[in-house]
Design a protein around this motif. Structure first.
Motif, PDB file in Angstrom:
ATOM      1  N   ALA A 171       7.737  13.563  12.661  1.00  0.00           N
ATOM      2  CA  ALA A 171       8.555  14.772  12.626  1.00  0.00           C
ATOM      3  C   ALA A 171       8.911  15.240  14.033  1.00  0.00           C
ATOM      4  CB  ALA A 171       7.828  15.872  11.862  1.00  0.00           C
ATOM      5  N   GLY A 172       9.313  14.318  14.878  1.00  0.00           N
ATOM      6  CA  GLY A 172       9.662  14.705  16.244  1.00  0.00           C
ATOM      7  C   GLY A 172       8.483  15.302  16.986  1.00  0.00           C
ATOM      8  N   MET A 173       7.278  14.805  16.688  1.00  0.00           N
ATOM      9  CA  MET A 173       6.064  15.403  17.254  1.00  0.00           C
ATOM     10  C   MET A 173       5.644  14.690  18.528  1.00  0.00           C
ATOM     11  SD  MET A 173       2.395  16.203  15.423  1.00  0.00           S
ATOM     12  CE  MET A 173       3.075  17.572  14.469  1.00  0.00           C
ATOM     13  N   ASN A 174       5.637  15.436  19.619  1.00  0.00           N
ATOM     14  CA  ASN A 174       5.183  14.884  20.887  1.00  0.00           C
ATOM     15  C   ASN A 174       3.663  14.747  20.904  1.00  0.00           C
ATOM     16  OD1 ASN A 174       7.277  14.653  23.287  1.00  0.00           O
ATOM     17  ND2 ASN A 174       7.967  16.323  21.973  1.00  0.00           N
ATOM     18  N   ILE A 175       3.200  13.718  21.547  1.00  0.00           N
ATOM     19  CA  ILE A 175       1.764  13.480  21.710  1.00  0.00           C
ATOM     20  C   ILE A 175       1.246  14.406  22.810  1.00  0.00           C
ATOM     21  CG2 ILE A 175       0.015  11.770  22.299  1.00  0.00           C
ATOM     22  CD1 ILE A 175       2.135   9.616  21.468  1.00  0.00           C
ATOM     23  N   GLY A 185       1.545  10.929  13.703  1.00  0.00           N
ATOM     24  CA  GLY A 185       0.297  11.652  13.536  1.00  0.00           C
ATOM     25  C   GLY A 185      -0.475  11.135  12.331  1.00  0.00           C
ATOM     26  N   MET A 186      -1.770  10.973  12.494  1.00  0.00           N
ATOM     27  CA  MET A 186      -2.648  10.508  11.412  1.00  0.00           C
ATOM     28  C   MET A 186      -3.976  11.242  11.476  1.00  0.00           C
ATOM     29  SD  MET A 186      -1.891   6.417  11.794  1.00  0.00           S
ATOM     30  CE  MET A 186      -1.380   6.619  13.509  1.00  0.00           C
ATOM     31  N   ARG A 187      -4.733  11.182  10.393  1.00  0.00           N
ATOM     32  CA  ARG A 187      -6.079  11.752  10.435  1.00  0.00           C
ATOM     33  C   ARG A 187      -6.939  10.930  11.389  1.00  0.00           C
ATOM     34  NH1 ARG A 187      -4.253  12.523   5.279  1.00  0.00           N
ATOM     35  NH2 ARG A 187      -4.828  10.418   4.644  1.00  0.00           N
ATOM     36  N   ILE A 205       2.440  21.684   9.245  1.00  0.00           N
ATOM     37  CA  ILE A 205       2.522  20.237   9.045  1.00  0.00           C
ATOM     38  C   ILE A 205       1.230  19.524   9.431  1.00  0.00           C
ATOM     39  CG2 ILE A 205       3.496  19.532  11.294  1.00  0.00           C
ATOM     40  CD1 ILE A 205       5.567  17.886   9.574  1.00  0.00           C
ATOM     41  N   ILE A 206       0.525  19.993  10.469  1.00  0.00           N
ATOM     42  CA  ILE A 206      -0.740  19.373  10.841  1.00  0.00           C
ATOM     43  C   ILE A 206      -1.860  19.747   9.863  1.00  0.00           C
ATOM     44  CG2 ILE A 206      -2.579  19.360  12.587  1.00  0.00           C
ATOM     45  CD1 ILE A 206      -0.470  19.221  14.736  1.00  0.00           C
ATOM     46  N   PRO A 207      -2.037  21.016   9.502  1.00  0.00           N
ATOM     47  CA  PRO A 207      -3.085  21.344   8.517  1.00  0.00           C
ATOM     48  C   PRO A 207      -2.938  20.588   7.200  1.00  0.00           C
ATOM     49  CG  PRO A 207      -2.333  23.346   9.593  1.00  0.00           C
ATOM     50  CD  PRO A 207      -1.414  22.250  10.059  1.00  0.00           C
ATOM     51  N   ASN A 208      -1.713  20.361   6.754  1.00  0.00           N
ATOM     52  CA  ASN A 208      -1.527  19.650   5.489  1.00  0.00           C
ATOM     53  C   ASN A 208      -1.775  18.152   5.615  1.00  0.00           C
ATOM     54  OD1 ASN A 208      -1.003  21.610   3.485  1.00  0.00           O
ATOM     55  ND2 ASN A 208       1.011  21.982   4.369  1.00  0.00           N
ATOM     56  N   LEU A 209      -1.626  17.603   6.812  1.00  0.00           N
ATOM     57  CA  LEU A 209      -2.053  16.219   7.033  1.00  0.00           C
ATOM     58  C   LEU A 209      -3.569  16.132   6.963  1.00  0.00           C
ATOM     59  CD1 LEU A 209      -1.674  13.234   7.994  1.00  0.00           C
ATOM     60  CD2 LEU A 209      -1.839  14.122  10.332  1.00  0.00           C
ATOM     61  N   VAL A 210      -4.238  17.027   7.674  1.00  0.00           N
ATOM     62  CA  VAL A 210      -5.701  17.030   7.693  1.00  0.00           C
ATOM     63  C   VAL A 210      -6.258  17.236   6.282  1.00  0.00           C
ATOM     64  CG1 VAL A 210      -7.737  18.218   8.604  1.00  0.00           C
ATOM     65  CG2 VAL A 210      -5.761  17.832  10.082  1.00  0.00           C
ATOM     66  N   GLU A 230       0.832  -1.195   0.000  1.00  0.00           N
ATOM     67  CA  GLU A 230       0.000   0.000   0.000  1.00  0.00           C
ATOM     68  C   GLU A 230       0.871   1.250   0.000  1.00  0.00           C
ATOM     69  OE1 GLU A 230      -2.856   2.245   3.294  1.00  0.00           O
ATOM     70  OE2 GLU A 230      -1.983   0.273   3.675  1.00  0.00           O
ATOM     71  N   PRO A 231       0.636   2.202  -0.895  1.00  0.00           N
ATOM     72  CA  PRO A 231       1.438   3.428  -0.878  1.00  0.00           C
ATOM     73  C   PRO A 231       1.031   4.335   0.272  1.00  0.00           C
ATOM     74  CG  PRO A 231      -0.242   3.556  -2.598  1.00  0.00           C
ATOM     75  CD  PRO A 231      -0.336   2.175  -2.012  1.00  0.00           C
ATOM     76  N   LEU A 232       2.001   4.807   1.027  1.00  0.00           N
ATOM     77  CA  LEU A 232       1.754   5.746   2.108  1.00  0.00           C
ATOM     78  C   LEU A 232       2.707   6.929   1.974  1.00  0.00           C
ATOM     79  CD1 LEU A 232       1.288   3.658   5.392  1.00  0.00           C
ATOM     80  CD2 LEU A 232      -0.456   4.944   4.146  1.00  0.00           C
ATOM     81  N   ARG A 233       2.164   8.128   2.090  1.00  0.00           N
ATOM     82  CA  ARG A 233       2.972   9.346   2.044  1.00  0.00           C
ATOM     83  C   ARG A 233       3.251   9.779   3.487  1.00  0.00           C
ATOM     84  NH1 ARG A 233      -1.418  12.612  -0.902  1.00  0.00           N
ATOM     85  NH2 ARG A 233      -2.555  11.248   0.531  1.00  0.00           N
ATOM     86  N   MET A 234       4.530   9.815   3.820  1.00  0.00           N
ATOM     87  CA  MET A 234       4.953  10.096   5.183  1.00  0.00           C
ATOM     88  C   MET A 234       5.448  11.541   5.257  1.00  0.00           C
ATOM     89  SD  MET A 234       4.578   6.951   6.454  1.00  0.00           S
ATOM     90  CE  MET A 234       5.622   6.696   7.895  1.00  0.00           C
ATOM     91  N   GLY A 235       4.752  12.379   6.021  1.00  0.00           N
ATOM     92  CA  GLY A 235       5.128  13.777   6.144  1.00  0.00           C
ATOM     93  C   GLY A 235       6.186  13.984   7.224  1.00  0.00           C
ATOM     94  N   THR A 236       7.210  14.775   6.908  1.00  0.00           N
ATOM     95  CA  THR A 236       8.240  15.096   7.880  1.00  0.00           C
ATOM     96  C   THR A 236       8.776  16.489   7.605  1.00  0.00           C
ATOM     97  OG1 THR A 236      10.190  14.205   9.029  1.00  0.00           O
ATOM     98  CG2 THR A 236      10.248  14.198   6.620  1.00  0.00           C
TER      99      THR A 236
END
Length: 250
Positions: free
Chosen positions: A86-90, A200-202, A72-77, A21-27
């Protein structure tokens, strides 16, 4: 019959070719050692190696997409890519917009870096915008000065615009180690904020989250995730095994 067998074999090969499955990974590509652009112009780092391994384990084919941190979050959404590594803390605040996998690191310590070990961290402090470190500085009552990148925040200390910079300690280590003018602020070099780093995911991608969670659990169990943490973040970095040991002692 022979033609039928050939057709069936061709169909099986075709199906096998589409299993990945193709997945685009944002960083971001600007936060070493978590993610950065290497000398070949390719994204590299702890999260890139980890993301590729996780994709392999869930049967996906990763491609990496670079994006500035502040969007980075708006473009994921907006579906410009499928995940963020991308070093993103929960955090609970981020959970209002996106979903997270289980953490793939224990909570990494943050630190204050300055020109002197007695720098005033209640004065002007630089941090990268939209980070948990920026939020932490604001909550302390210090004067927060935000920058688009971590390196710009460090530059603000050197040019006298800020008393100190506050960021992930692992990000700051090379600057403290290799630069003669930058030192840890005494007693402020291991400040724990956040819950750990996650993918991070939708919020609608519940099935993808479940698959990543299973792969992360598998890597934690077989020790390969801890090995990758030590490789990229250093032997002093907190691993899951060390976290469990510390918890057992307490």
């Amino acid at each position: 019959m022979k033609n039928l067998l050939i057709a069936a074999a061709a169909l099986a090969l075709s199906a096998g070719a589409t299993l990945a499955e193709p997945l685009r990974m944002g960083t971001e590509g600007a936060y070493p050692p978590y993610n950065f652009v290497n000398e070949k112009g390719e994204v590299d780092g702890f999260e890139v190696e980890l993301g590729n391994e996780l994709c392999k384990r869930i049967g996906a084919e990763c491609t990496w997409v670079r994006n500035d941190w502040d969007s980075i979050i708006p473009n994921l959404v907006s579906s410009n890519y499928d995940t963020i590594m991308a070093g993103m803390n929960i955090t609970d605040e981020r959970r209002k917009s996106i979903a997270f996998s289980d953490e793939y690191t224990p909570p990494p310590p943050s630190a204050y870096l300055a020109l002197t070990p007695d720098a005033d961290v209640t004065g002007a402090v630089a941090a990268q915008t939209n980070t948990i470190q920026a939020g932490y500085v604001a909550e302390t009552g210090a004067t927060l000065i935000e920058f688009a990148t971590g390196e710009e925040a460090i530059a603000a200390v050197r040019n006298g615009e800020a008393e100190a910079v506050f960021a992930d300690r692992d990000f700051l280590v090379p600057f403290e180690r290799d630069a003669a003018d930058l030192v840890w602020v005494e007693g402020q070099d291991r400040v724990v904020v956040g819950e750990g780093l996650g993918i991070g995911m939708r919020q609608s991608d519940t099935e993808l989250k479940a698959r990543f969670d299973a792969a992360i659990a598998e890597m934690r169990a077989d020790g390969s995730l801890d090995a990758m943490i030590s490789k990229w973040l250093g032997d002093e970095s907190m691993t899951f095994a060390a976290q469990a040991e510390a918890g057992a002692e307490n």
